[in-house]
Design a protein around this motif. Structure first.
Motif, PDB file in Angstrom:
ATOM      1  N   UNK A 123       0.719  -1.183   0.074  1.00 25.05           N
ATOM      2  CA  UNK A 123      -0.173   0.067  -0.017  1.00 25.05           C
ATOM      3  C   UNK A 123       1.024   1.211  -0.114  1.00 25.05           C
ATOM      4  N   UNK A 124       1.773   1.074   0.770  1.00 22.98           N
ATOM      5  CA  UNK A 124       3.057   2.403   0.866  1.00 22.98           C
ATOM      6  C   UNK A 124       3.619   2.697  -0.582  1.00 22.98           C
ATOM      7  N   UNK A 125       3.756   1.523  -1.253  1.00 25.70           N
ATOM      8  CA  UNK A 125       4.462   1.696  -2.669  1.00 25.70           C
ATOM      9  C   UNK A 125       3.254   2.490  -3.473  1.00 25.70           C
ATOM     10  N   UNK A 126       2.116   1.939  -3.480  1.00 29.26           N
ATOM     11  CA  UNK A 126       0.985   2.857  -4.327  1.00 29.26           C
ATOM     12  C   UNK A 126       0.913   4.210  -4.008  1.00 29.26           C
ATOM     13  N   UNK A 153      -6.098   3.558 -10.091  1.00 28.82           N
ATOM     14  CA  UNK A 153      -6.915   2.601  -9.933  1.00 28.82           C
ATOM     15  C   UNK A 153      -6.389   1.580  -9.123  1.00 28.82           C
ATOM     16  N   UNK A 154      -5.212   0.944  -8.996  1.00 27.28           N
ATOM     17  CA  UNK A 154      -4.473   0.089  -8.180  1.00 27.28           C
ATOM     18  C   UNK A 154      -4.678   0.798  -6.703  1.00 27.28           C
ATOM     19  N   UNK A 155      -4.462   2.091  -6.621  1.00 24.99           N
ATOM     20  CA  UNK A 155      -4.429   2.575  -5.211  1.00 24.99           C
ATOM     21  C   UNK A 155      -5.729   2.572  -4.746  1.00 24.99           C
ATOM     22  N   UNK A 156      -6.877   3.049  -5.468  1.00 23.20           N
ATOM     23  CA  UNK A 156      -8.006   3.033  -4.962  1.00 23.20           C
ATOM     24  C   UNK A 156      -8.791   1.717  -4.438  1.00 23.20           C
ATOM     25  N   UNK A 157      -8.285   0.706  -5.362  1.00 20.08           N
ATOM     26  CA  UNK A 157      -8.523  -0.760  -4.819  1.00 20.08           C
ATOM     27  C   UNK A 157      -7.835  -1.319  -3.505  1.00 20.08           C
ATOM     28  N   UNK A 158      -7.015  -0.803  -3.548  1.00 13.69           N
ATOM     29  CA  UNK A 158      -6.033  -1.156  -2.379  1.00 13.69           C
ATOM     30  C   UNK A 158      -6.708  -0.422  -1.293  1.00 13.69           C
TER      31      UNK A 158
END
Length: 191
Positions: A123-126, A153-158
């Motif tokens: 999550x921190x990487x995103x 999009x990957x960020x919001x999913x995470x």
């Protein structure tokens, strides 16, 4: 602007120059900023995490409200000149852009990133990638917005966001509202 060095007795400097510093930077309340060691450790982690996308990561001495700023590492070619050369298919226009990223150790998102980079590394990487992409957009340095869209999009999913507000309804006609972005990443005083 490069030819105008002074106006009305005051020295002028470009805001996107990495040498620009605020003389009257407000002092944050006790405990609301990263220490020098924490900032250096986070900057090192960001450099490793973002890899070739950044030339350097360091603490900013001029940011007040923003978590980070992206500065063109190529002092000879402005973003506008780069776009012109790319449009004309000139040599050097397709070399990947590298930026200097300055982080604000007083900002809540940066403090939270420093606190959770070990406990939630994916999550921190995103979040780190999103901070860089946001900084690139703000600086006019993002060449390809499609990469940011997939990262966003990957960020919001995470973050496991609920866009329905916990109610049932027609998702195609109801305008989705964000009810929970992620309590982990939002400052307590934001609305």
């Amino acid at each position: 602007m490069n030819n105008l060095h002074e106006f009305d007795g005051k020295k002028l400097a470009a805001a996107d120059n990495s040498d620009t510093k605020l003389e009257d930077l407000p002092k944050p309340p006790e405990g609301e900023t990263l220490t020098v060691d924490e900032t250096k450790a986070l900057a090192k982690w960001l450099k490793e995490t973002l890899g070739e996308r950044v030339a350097e990561v360091k603490a900013s001495e001029r940011l007040v409200d923003s978590p980070a700023v992206a500065l063109n590492a190529d002092k000879f070619m402005s973003p506008h000149m780069r776009r012109l050369m790319k449009a004309m298919n000139k040599d050097g226009a397709d070399t990947p852009l590298r930026v200097n990223l300055e982080i604000n150790p007083r900002h809540a998102v940066i403090r939270r990133l420093a606190a959770t980079r070990d406990s939630a590394p994916e999550k921190a990487k995103l979040v780190a990638e999103q901070i860089l992409d946001n900084s690139l957009i703000a600086a006019g340095l993002l060449d390809d917005p499609t990469s940011m869209i997939s990262g966003s999009t990957r960020f919001w999913k995470a973050c496991e966001c609920d866009f329905t507000g916990g109610r049932r309804g027609n998702r195609e006609t109801d305008f989705p509202r964000i009810t929970q972005i992620s309590a982990d990443w939002m400052p307590a005083d934001s609305s």
